[in-house]
Structure formats: structure tokens, C-alpha cells
Design an enzyme around this catalytic site. Sequence first.
Site, PDB file in Angstrom:
ATOM      1  N   VAL A  12      -1.375  -6.323   0.251  1.00 39.01           N
ATOM      2  CA  VAL A  12      -3.368  -5.769   0.038  1.00 39.01           C
ATOM      3  C   VAL A  12      -2.681  -7.701  -0.476  1.00 39.01           C
ATOM      4  O   VAL A  12      -3.712  -8.021  -0.032  1.00 39.01           O
ATOM      5  CB  VAL A  12      -3.438  -5.594  -0.916  1.00 39.01           C
ATOM      6  N   GLU A  13      -2.097  -8.149  -1.151  1.00 42.16           N
ATOM      7  CA  GLU A  13      -2.283  -9.181  -2.069  1.00 42.16           C
ATOM      8  C   GLU A  13      -2.395 -11.015  -1.166  1.00 42.16           C
ATOM      9  O   GLU A  13      -2.862 -11.442  -0.734  1.00 42.16           O
ATOM     10  CB  GLU A  13      -1.052  -9.327  -3.214  1.00 42.16           C
ATOM     11  N   THR A  14      -1.090 -10.620  -0.266  1.00 44.47           N
ATOM     12  CA  THR A  14      -0.770 -12.134   0.344  1.00 44.47           C
ATOM     13  C   THR A  14       0.052 -11.677   2.121  1.00 44.47           C
ATOM     14  O   THR A  14       0.672 -12.214   2.538  1.00 44.47           O
ATOM     15  CB  THR A  14       0.480 -12.581  -0.160  1.00 44.47           C
TER      16      THR A  14
END
Length: 329
Positions: A121-123
Site C-alpha cells: 500500500v505504501e510504495t
Amino acid sequence: MHKAISFALLLLAFPLTAPANDYASRPEAREFARELAGESNFAEVELLSILAQAEYQQGVIDSISRPAERELTWAEYQDIFLTQERTAAGVEFMSEHRAALTQAHERYGAPPEVVAAIIGVETFYGRITGDYRVLDSLATLTFDYPPRAGFFRGQLKQFIRLARQEEMEITSLKGSYAGAMGLGQFIPSSFLNYAVDFDGDGFRDIWNNPTDAIGSVANYLNEHGWERDAVIALRVEAAGVPRDVFNVSPEPGISIAELEASGMIAELGNLDREQWVTPMRLVGKRGDEFWLGMRNFYVITRYNHSELYAMAVYQLSESLKKAVTPSDR
């Protein structure tokens, strides 16, 4: 990323006299330098030479003014993160880093699929880690974004300490518009408190070393109270439950027993009815969805204070768990 030279030598490359329009020439930045110098063993001139390198970024202001978590419904938000492409990339990531994910699970309790989902989700598993120089982002938000200037002032201080402590070239570190860094998008204070050298090479490298990033994310969850092998979230039927109990706070604040008494229907198995939960109402693809967030769901929101974010991590982790073969876990 890591330089075998001292922080003091790095400063020799920085001009000590800033142009008139640079941050180092502004009174509030000079006050920042005096303040941090008084709190640490930095010299004020060293700090001004760092600030002289910072450049205002309008894109940072534009981005922080319209975060997706506040602009989108769950129906829209899930389309960003719950895709076949992100799941397939997650399966590949988990296969490639199976040993590190297993070790992190054993040491910190966080399941491989949850750690992978956060990085996903983050990167997008390290594909999109941010193109802003962290120094620029944090200076812009400290000195030109009054709504959260106090918070980012603290992060700028921590970032300067981080660069010296880790022997990193301060102008080379890149991240998001909000100064989050690496595969797991740690802000500077989170890096200093929770990042770990998980492969034992002497460096905490969350930018280029997936093993360190995996261990750091798992350690973050553990330090915030992750409960090993516990339920994360549960979808329920709650047509008769008063609407004012939903979306009150990410932190669990009502017991399952109280919700059952109000008319909630769920397959709860052997869950403790006295367990406190977070009731949520999300606007999904087919209308309202009702969920209970357990303690571990709340822990995920410590990473990003958004129910939408935590739900995306949870549901992506469930997709990864189903898709990954036992030999890849």
C-alpha cells in the site's frame, strides 16, 4: 546511500551564505537553527548551512492539502490498492523475501502478508517511494504550512539528527511529500524509534534493503501492540445498530456484547464478547458496509491514522494470504 565520511565533512560542501530568498535567510529558520543547536551538539552555522540547501516545493503544499484518505469514499479508495496487479506484485515480493518475512513474523508477531500489504500500500513494494528530497519536503511544511508546522518542525529536527547518526548525505535522501521514506514510508521519528538493521550489516537501510524494511515494519507493529494470531477485522450486519456508534474513533471504544445487544449480527466464533472494538460504516461499492476493527486493526491505524488505509491493508493482506502458496509464506 551510506557514506564513509563524517557529517561534519558533508557540511563543507554546503555554502555558509544563503541567497536572500533561501530558507536560511528567514528569521523563523534562523530561530529553528538556534533552537536545535541549543538542544543538541549541532553548531548553529552547521544547521543554517543545511537549511540553505532546502528548496520550497509547491507540490508538497498541494499534496498535503488534499490527501486521498479525506477526499475519497471506500468504494473509490479500494480501487487504488485492491487490484490484481498489486496482489500479483505482492505474491512475487513475498516469494522473493520469504526468509525475511518469516523471520520477522517469528520475532515480532506480525504476519508476512500484513507486513507485505503495508509495503504494498505504501510504495507498491518499493516501486514508488517518493521523488521529493526529504529536506525540501520538511522545510516546506515546517516554514510554509502553518496548519501542521509544529509537527513537521519536530520531524525536520529528527531528520537532521537521523542524517548525522546514520552517516547519510542529507540532500540525497528522497521520500514522499510529507517526508516519509523508504519501502515502508517511515517519517524521521519513526525511523529513529523503530527502524532496525534486520540483516545485521551495520546499517538501517529502509531505502534500498527490503530485509531492513520488512524488519522495521514488523517491529513498528510489534511496538504499537500487535497481538500475534489475533483477528484484525470482521464484517457484520448492523442494520438495527444506532448510527452514532460508528466511525467515532479508530481506537476500540465499545464491547462486542454492547453491539450485540443493539442488534448487531455476526459470526463471532469464540471471540470474547467483552472485547472492545471499533465499529465502522464504510461506503462501499454496493452501499454501506459495517465492520468491526479489532485491536490489530487499530495498530494498523497507528501507521496511518485512517480507517480507509487500515482497511486497504487488511483486505490486501487477505488477498495475499489466499494467493500465496504455503511454500512461499
